[in-house]
Design an enzyme around this catalytic site. Sequence first.
Site, PDB file in Angstrom:
ATOM      1  N   CYS A 166       0.804  -1.221   0.000  1.00  0.00           N
ATOM      2  CA  CYS A 166       0.000   0.000   0.000  1.00  0.00           C
ATOM      3  C   CYS A 166       0.838   1.272   0.000  1.00  0.00           C
ATOM      4  O   CYS A 166       1.991   1.273   0.403  1.00  0.00           O
ATOM      5  CB  CYS A 166      -0.893   0.076   1.238  1.00  0.00           C
TER       6      CYS A 166
ATOM      7  N   GLY B  18       0.979   0.109  -5.139  1.00  0.00           N
ATOM      8  CA  GLY B  18      -0.260  -0.666  -5.165  1.00  0.00           C
ATOM      9  C   GLY B  18      -1.094  -0.292  -6.374  1.00  0.00           C
ATOM     10  O   GLY B  18      -1.353   0.891  -6.605  1.00  0.00           O
TER      11      GLY B  18
ATOM     12  N   ASN C  26      -0.845   1.417   5.628  1.00  0.00           N
ATOM     13  CA  ASN C  26       0.140   0.597   4.914  1.00  0.00           C
ATOM     14  C   ASN C  26       0.821  -0.281   5.940  1.00  0.00           C
ATOM     15  O   ASN C  26       1.371   0.240   6.911  1.00  0.00           O
ATOM     16  CB  ASN C  26       1.159   1.514   4.217  1.00  0.00           C
ATOM     17  N   GLY C  27       0.796  -1.585   5.736  1.00  0.00           N
ATOM     18  CA  GLY C  27       1.462  -2.479   6.679  1.00  0.00           C
ATOM     19  C   GLY C  27       0.601  -3.691   6.944  1.00  0.00           C
ATOM     20  O   GLY C  27      -0.321  -3.999   6.182  1.00  0.00           O
TER      21      GLY C  27
ATOM     22  N   TYR D  56      14.073  -2.383  -3.565  1.00  0.00           N
ATOM     23  CA  TYR D  56      13.146  -2.586  -4.678  1.00  0.00           C
ATOM     24  C   TYR D  56      11.869  -1.747  -4.632  1.00  0.00           C
ATOM     25  O   TYR D  56      11.459  -1.174  -5.641  1.00  0.00           O
ATOM     26  CB  TYR D  56      12.778  -4.076  -4.728  1.00  0.00           C
TER      27      TYR D  56
END
Length: 469
Positions: free
Chosen positions: A20, A49, A123-124, A263
């Site tokens: 996310c 995302g 996010n997570g 990345y």
Amino acid sequence: MRDEQLSEQFYTEDKLHEECGVFGVYSSKTDRNVAPLVYYGLFSLQHRGQESAGIAVAHDGSIECRKGMGLVGEVFDPATLSQLSGPLAIGHVRYSTAGSSTIENAQPFVSRFKLGSIAVAHNGNLTNATVVRELLEDAGVGFVSSSDSEVIINLIAKNYKKGLEKALTDTIQFIKGSYALVVMTESCLVGARDPHGIRPLCLGKIDEGWVLASESCAIDAVGGEFVRDIDPGEIVVIDQNGVLSFRFGERTRKAVCAFEYIYFARPDSTIDSVDVYQARIRAGEILGREAVVPADIVIGVPDSGVPAAIGYGRATGTPFGFGIVKSKYVGRTFIAPSQDERERAVSVKLNVLKSEVAGKRVVIIDDSIVRGTTSRRLVMLLRQAGAKEVHFRVCSPPVRFPCYFGIDTPHRKDLIGNANSVEEICKAIGADSLAFISTGGLLEALNGENGYCLGCFTGEYPAPTPGEA
Ligand code: SF4
């Protein structure tokens, strides 16, 4: 059918996946409409995302939300965006794991209750979400999705009568795992980062206002000025009085996700004072120091392997070249149902520049090897293009363990680094030689001053994993 096809595509692609991106804007000018800024911010976080996108806006004491499946540009056409107007807004882009690709899981989540409304974008991954969900369900709270983020919003709503600050701190002390959160009430914007800072979150300034974003590139995208990263274990509350910061819980070891630098993050972002692009260059330099091989050219697998190839070239004197071209248009909707077709799909996405590699000893650098299918195909394409030798170098240690902190990893048995030695992986991908950066080398590339999560390489995690939480 469409959901199955999309899941298949995502599930089989030979990379780990970010889950996310979050973004929020507060303007102290009540007549300002910040929804377009959130739209631009989400565009620049699209790499985090591509499954769903959403924006929630607070205006005149209520919260309006629009969200849908697809890319930001697909979910928000001018007509949809024009329905959202207000000086305070949050947004979210989501990547989902297989099986959960549904509109119910799209964010932000909005909860309306008698004391007001709140919206949450997360996010997570919570490692104790199941336990917390069961406790809330026992207390009569209903859920509409399988998302951890709905657990968070329901916990905040449950505690809200104690006041926002107390509701937030109580919630945050209860949840375990990784989170970069943006929360919005009808009058304030809140950001919070988990005690280890596993997922990134930063603060920016715009005219008469503030921005919270997963990555600094999104602050640049709205013409803002980067101010600072939110500290691990910090909550910021932004309202007409400015930015109020407070901490929750005891100080813990910082453990930023190392894969953000390898990345996930965009190269034009800076996370916790480390420039992502320069970290990738350094990783290549260190790989050159640790595992040089005589060669005529070094090439990088786009996108994140390219700066590492530049670094390797600088460190070793090997000429750098663009040996691989990436199609910009193969993305979310590319369907490859069988293993054979999936492997062939690599050549649709990545192709070799024959004139650069024919007759040469080639060093190829990639950010990671997850399943090994892409690496094997690339080695084969290079040989077909006439490369005399193919030496594979990787800017991360072998991925051996799953991630529990918001990154979608294949089953452990599908991680080629899990059960195979470097020699066996080299043989499996058909390269003349293979080397991974060492864990120490990776930490050096990240400038080592922060603590980092290296869990998927070492199996040692900064926080309890599910079952331990
Ligand atoms: S386990 Fe790996 S992917 Fe997950 S947070 Fe840690 S470093 Fe990142």
